[in-house]
Write a protein that holds these residues in place. Structure first.
Motif, PDB file in Angstrom:
ATOM      1  N   GLY A  96      51.329 100.372 -19.005  1.00 45.82           N
ATOM      2  CA  GLY A  96      50.111  99.757 -19.513  1.00 45.82           C
ATOM      3  C   GLY A  96      48.995 100.732 -19.822  1.00 45.82           C
ATOM      4  O   GLY A  96      47.882 100.319 -20.172  1.00 45.82           O
ATOM      5  N   LYS A  97      49.285 102.041 -19.758  1.00 43.66           N
ATOM      6  CA  LYS A  97      48.242 103.046 -19.921  1.00 43.66           C
ATOM      7  C   LYS A  97      47.829 103.234 -21.374  1.00 43.66           C
ATOM      8  O   LYS A  97      46.653 103.495 -21.664  1.00 43.66           O
ATOM      9  CB  LYS A  97      48.729 104.382 -19.351  1.00 43.66           C
ATOM     10  N   TYR A  98      48.792 103.115 -22.290  1.00 43.31           N
ATOM     11  CA  TYR A  98      48.501 103.380 -23.698  1.00 43.31           C
ATOM     12  C   TYR A  98      49.011 102.255 -24.593  1.00 43.31           C
ATOM     13  O   TYR A  98      50.070 101.665 -24.337  1.00 43.31           O
ATOM     14  CB  TYR A  98      49.189 104.666 -24.179  1.00 43.31           C
ATOM     15  N   ALA A  99      48.270 101.991 -25.655  1.00 44.94           N
ATOM     16  CA  ALA A  99      48.802 101.316 -26.828  1.00 44.94           C
ATOM     17  C   ALA A  99      49.231 102.413 -27.798  1.00 44.94           C
ATOM     18  O   ALA A  99      48.550 103.434 -27.920  1.00 44.94           O
ATOM     19  CB  ALA A  99      47.747 100.434 -27.479  1.00 44.94           C
ATOM     20  N   ALA A 158      53.014 105.577 -42.549  1.00 43.49           N
ATOM     21  CA  ALA A 158      52.816 106.391 -43.749  1.00 43.49           C
ATOM     22  C   ALA A 158      52.475 107.838 -43.410  1.00 43.49           C
ATOM     23  O   ALA A 158      52.681 108.739 -44.225  1.00 43.49           O
ATOM     24  CB  ALA A 158      51.721 105.787 -44.619  1.00 43.49           C
ATOM     25  N   HIS A 159      51.970 108.072 -42.197  1.00 39.51           N
ATOM     26  CA  HIS A 159      51.544 109.415 -41.797  1.00 39.51           C
ATOM     27  C   HIS A 159      52.543 110.106 -40.871  1.00 39.51           C
ATOM     28  O   HIS A 159      52.266 111.211 -40.401  1.00 39.51           O
ATOM     29  CB  HIS A 159      50.184 109.339 -41.104  1.00 39.51           C
ATOM     30  N   GLU A 160      53.689 109.430 -40.585  1.00 40.38           N
ATOM     31  CA  GLU A 160      54.717 109.998 -39.688  1.00 40.38           C
ATOM     32  C   GLU A 160      54.089 110.413 -38.361  1.00 40.38           C
ATOM     33  O   GLU A 160      54.307 111.524 -37.862  1.00 40.38           O
ATOM     34  CB  GLU A 160      55.412 111.191 -40.359  1.00 40.38           C
ATOM     35  N   ARG A 161      53.341 109.457 -37.767  1.00 41.45           N
ATOM     36  CA  ARG A 161      52.534 109.798 -36.594  1.00 41.45           C
ATOM     37  C   ARG A 161      52.453 108.595 -35.653  1.00 41.45           C
ATOM     38  O   ARG A 161      52.415 107.455 -36.084  1.00 41.45           O
ATOM     39  CB  ARG A 161      51.123 110.176 -37.065  1.00 41.45           C
ATOM     40  N   LEU A 162      52.404 108.920 -34.354  1.00 42.21           N
ATOM     41  CA  LEU A 162      52.187 107.916 -33.319  1.00 42.21           C
ATOM     42  C   LEU A 162      50.829 108.159 -32.696  1.00 42.21           C
ATOM     43  O   LEU A 162      50.562 109.253 -32.196  1.00 42.21           O
ATOM     44  CB  LEU A 162      53.282 108.004 -32.239  1.00 42.21           C
ATOM     45  N   ASP A 163      49.968 107.154 -32.727  1.00 42.97           N
ATOM     46  CA  ASP A 163      48.621 107.283 -32.177  1.00 42.97           C
ATOM     47  C   ASP A 163      48.543 106.568 -30.829  1.00 42.97           C
ATOM     48  O   ASP A 163      48.756 105.354 -30.749  1.00 42.97           O
ATOM     49  CB  ASP A 163      47.592 106.690 -33.135  1.00 42.97           C
ATOM     50  N   PHE A 164      48.261 107.344 -29.784  1.00 46.29           N
ATOM     51  CA  PHE A 164      48.123 106.799 -28.430  1.00 46.29           C
ATOM     52  C   PHE A 164      46.669 106.379 -28.233  1.00 46.29           C
ATOM     53  O   PHE A 164      45.749 107.195 -28.388  1.00 46.29           O
ATOM     54  CB  PHE A 164      48.529 107.840 -27.395  1.00 46.29           C
ATOM     55  N   ARG A 165      46.467 105.096 -27.877  1.00 44.07           N
ATOM     56  CA  ARG A 165      45.125 104.521 -27.829  1.00 44.07           C
ATOM     57  C   ARG A 165      44.848 103.815 -26.508  1.00 44.07           C
ATOM     58  O   ARG A 165      45.779 103.472 -25.768  1.00 44.07           O
ATOM     59  CB  ARG A 165      44.957 103.521 -28.985  1.00 44.07           C
ATOM     60  N   ASP A 166      43.564 103.620 -26.242  1.00 45.06           N
ATOM     61  CA  ASP A 166      43.185 102.778 -25.120  1.00 45.06           C
ATOM     62  C   ASP A 166      43.720 101.367 -25.397  1.00 45.06           C
ATOM     63  O   ASP A 166      43.494 100.834 -26.495  1.00 45.06           O
ATOM     64  CB  ASP A 166      41.663 102.746 -24.971  1.00 45.06           C
ATOM     65  N   GLY A 221      44.932 110.348 -28.438  1.00 41.02           N
ATOM     66  CA  GLY A 221      45.794 111.473 -28.804  1.00 41.02           C
ATOM     67  C   GLY A 221      46.888 111.001 -29.737  1.00 41.02           C
ATOM     68  O   GLY A 221      47.112 109.799 -29.898  1.00 41.02           O
ATOM     69  N   SER A 222      47.586 111.957 -30.368  1.00 40.35           N
ATOM     70  CA  SER A 222      48.629 111.608 -31.328  1.00 40.35           C
ATOM     71  C   SER A 222      49.856 112.485 -31.133  1.00 40.35           C
ATOM     72  O   SER A 222      49.765 113.602 -30.612  1.00 40.35           O
ATOM     73  CB  SER A 222      48.124 111.771 -32.770  1.00 40.35           C
ATOM     74  N   VAL A 223      51.004 111.955 -31.558  1.00 38.21           N
ATOM     75  CA  VAL A 223      52.252 112.714 -31.609  1.00 38.21           C
ATOM     76  C   VAL A 223      52.715 112.718 -33.062  1.00 38.21           C
ATOM     77  O   VAL A 223      52.931 111.664 -33.655  1.00 38.21           O
ATOM     78  CB  VAL A 223      53.338 112.089 -30.710  1.00 38.21           C
ATOM     79  N   GLU A 224      52.834 113.902 -33.631  1.00 37.78           N
ATOM     80  CA  GLU A 224      53.307 114.036 -35.004  1.00 37.78           C
ATOM     81  C   GLU A 224      54.834 114.045 -35.007  1.00 37.78           C
ATOM     82  O   GLU A 224      55.469 114.655 -34.146  1.00 37.78           O
ATOM     83  CB  GLU A 224      52.789 115.335 -35.626  1.00 37.78           C
ATOM     84  N   ALA A 225      55.425 113.345 -35.981  1.00 37.71           N
ATOM     85  CA  ALA A 225      56.878 113.320 -36.121  1.00 37.71           C
ATOM     86  C   ALA A 225      57.236 113.527 -37.588  1.00 37.71           C
ATOM     87  O   ALA A 225      57.686 112.614 -38.278  1.00 37.71           O
ATOM     88  CB  ALA A 225      57.439 112.002 -35.605  1.00 37.71           C
ATOM     89  N   PRO A 226      57.027 114.743 -38.107  1.00 35.30           N
ATOM     90  CA  PRO A 226      57.141 114.989 -39.551  1.00 35.30           C
ATOM     91  C   PRO A 226      58.535 114.767 -40.121  1.00 35.30           C
ATOM     92  O   PRO A 226      58.672 114.544 -41.326  1.00 35.30           O
ATOM     93  CB  PRO A 226      56.705 116.452 -39.687  1.00 35.30           C
ATOM     94  N   GLN A 227      59.565 114.820 -39.279  1.00 42.03           N
ATOM     95  CA  GLN A 227      60.927 114.598 -39.772  1.00 42.03           C
ATOM     96  C   GLN A 227      61.297 113.121 -39.764  1.00 42.03           C
ATOM     97  O   GLN A 227      62.332 112.734 -40.293  1.00 42.03           O
ATOM     98  CB  GLN A 227      61.925 115.386 -38.901  1.00 42.03           C
ATOM     99  N   CYS A 228      60.430 112.310 -39.173  1.00 44.04           N
ATOM    100  CA  CYS A 228      60.699 110.878 -39.029  1.00 44.04           C
ATOM    101  C   CYS A 228      60.020 110.112 -40.157  1.00 44.04           C
ATOM    102  O   CYS A 228      58.956 109.507 -39.973  1.00 44.04           O
ATOM    103  CB  CYS A 228      60.231 110.384 -37.662  1.00 44.04           C
ATOM    104  N   LYS A 229      60.643 110.134 -41.328  1.00 44.40           N
ATOM    105  CA  LYS A 229      60.081 109.448 -42.490  1.00 44.40           C
ATOM    106  C   LYS A 229      60.217 107.929 -42.278  1.00 44.40           C
ATOM    107  O   LYS A 229      61.304 107.428 -42.024  1.00 44.40           O
ATOM    108  CB  LYS A 229      60.802 109.860 -43.770  1.00 44.40           C
ATOM    109  N   GLY A 230      59.111 107.221 -42.412  1.00 47.22           N
ATOM    110  CA  GLY A 230      59.148 105.777 -42.212  1.00 47.22           C
ATOM    111  C   GLY A 230      59.305 105.380 -40.758  1.00 47.22           C
ATOM    112  O   GLY A 230      60.016 104.424 -40.441  1.00 47.22           O
ATOM    113  N   ILE A 231      58.635 106.094 -39.868  1.00 45.17           N
ATOM    114  CA  ILE A 231      58.698 105.756 -38.455  1.00 45.17           C
ATOM    115  C   ILE A 231      58.152 104.337 -38.260  1.00 45.17           C
ATOM    116  O   ILE A 231      57.122 103.980 -38.815  1.00 45.17           O
ATOM    117  CB  ILE A 231      57.916 106.791 -37.611  1.00 45.17           C
TER     118      ILE A 231
END
Length: 373
Positions: A136-139, A145-153, A161-171
């Motif tokens: 329950g710590k993060y949404a 479109a940005h190949e990115r995961l955004d960790f949010r309150d 914070g964010s995790v980039e996943a440039p090889q993951c097209k259409g994550i």
């Protein structure tokens, strides 16, 4: 030989799952869905009115269905291009992910499930989908479109914070391991999976699937270690060992394999096969639902949508008697009897997508259209 209580205690202790801090304990290590069976609705949401919330991608709206009457009882406007309706970790908010199809003016619309009414939008960059870490710590908003995961309150949705996943097209879709330490995300436009450390917020690595190349939904098996990946190009479900991150099998289902949902008793995996709609035009076939036996990884039933259809995303009713799926390219919602496969169709808005059923049994949600545990 009957095991004595004294001998049984160490065996049970050995089975105990060491979860990440703050995550609710795993009650049954052999079935992570043990607390989502019929009748186990949390007292906190027991008085929420039963409703089906349907995001209409092209209608920029949400249709609300009363499952008792099978009728739309409300429709309200949300942000641009609503993709999914996502229950929050604490079960108190349903978030509509309006990703504005990759533009920078995306948003989340909160719905109060007690009143079935929306609140003011929250600006969020490209939220195609959303998940919650099992503690329950993060949404996690999935910026496809940005190949990115955004960790949010998980409440304010402030970016942490964010995790980039440039090889993951259409994550886009994900599910979590039994202990909450990692998640596996699908990469729709490249045939890859991405494994992410949810504690340290780091990319662990990628796995290229052996065939197909258009992975969609993903669901953790009841044992919490095996993962099922629907692939719309391969017309079936890949099986992956999440711990070793290796492909271990493949189950053919139907044309355009897309969404996955467990039955309330944890015995079956319902797989929505979207049919020939928008699968690069190279195959033809009607929409259908395949029922996979978790114990054998075999398809035991197939229900075809009369007239073709396009079953997409959804969930199972609280009592397990109906499977609710959006008919994405037919502007309807299907209510499918899980005993007989008989279907009812309810007209909704333009291009319905990731609907959710509410309320549902379970202690907490890890997101998507209601993955509860």
């Amino acid at each position: 030989m009957v095991m004595s209580p004294a001998a049984a205690a160490p065996a049970q202790a050995a089975d105990a799952v060491q979860t990440i801090p703050g995550m609710p304990p795993v009650i049954d290590p052999h079935n992570i869905y043990s607390e989502t069976t019929a009748g186990k609705i949390s007292p906190a949401i027991a008085s929420d009115p039963p409703r089906i919330y349907v995001p209409n991608l092209r209608g920029n709206s949400v249709s609300v269905i009363d499952p008792a009457s099978f009728m739309v009882v409300d429709t309200f406007k949300v942000g641009r291009s609503p993709q999914h309706v996502v229950p929050s970790w604490d079960l108190r908010t349903l978030w509509v992910t309006n990703n504005s199809e990759g533009r920078t003016d995306g948003s989340l619309t909160p719905i109060d499930p007690h009143t079935a009414k929306p609140g003011p939008e929250v600006a969020v960059d490209d939220p195609y989908n959303m998940y919650f870490t099992p503690d329950g710590k993060y949404a996690i908003t999935v910026a496809e479109a940005h190949e990115r995961l955004d960790f949010r309150d998980p409440h304010s949705m402030a970016l942490l914070g964010s995790v980039e996943a440039p090889q993951c097209k259409g994550i886009n879709h994900a599910d979590f391991s039994i202990d909450g330490r990692y998640a596996i995300f699908t990469c729709e436009f490249g045939g890859y999976l991405a494994k992410v450390d949810t504690v340290n917020r780091q990319l662990i690595g990628y796995l290229k699937l052996s065939k197909g190349g258009m992975p969609q939904d993903i669901l953790t098996a009841p044992d919490g270690h095996k993962f099922y990946i629907a692939d719309m190009w391969a017309d079936g479900v890949f099986v992956v060992d999440g711990d070793s991150f290796k492909e271990t099998g493949f189950i053919p289902t139907g044309v355009g394999t897309h969404g996955e949902y467990p039955s309330r008793d944890g015995k079956w995996l319902y797989v929505a096969n979207r049919g020939s709609h928008k699968v690069h035009g190279r195959r033809h076939g009607p929409g259908s639902v395949s029922v996979i036996d978790f114990a054998t990884d075999r398809v035991v039933k197939t229900w075809t949508v009369p007239g073709g259809g396009s079953p997409d995303m959804g969930n199972v009713s609280a009592d397990g008697k109906l499977l609710w799926l959006s008919g994405r390219f037919d502007d309807v919602v299907y209510a499918i009897n899980t005993d007989t496969g008989a279907m009812r169709q309810i007209p909704v808005g333009a291009e319905p997508h990731g609907l959710t059923v509410w309320p549902q049994p379970g202690r907490y949600s890890v997101g998507h259209t209601g993955i509860l545990r």
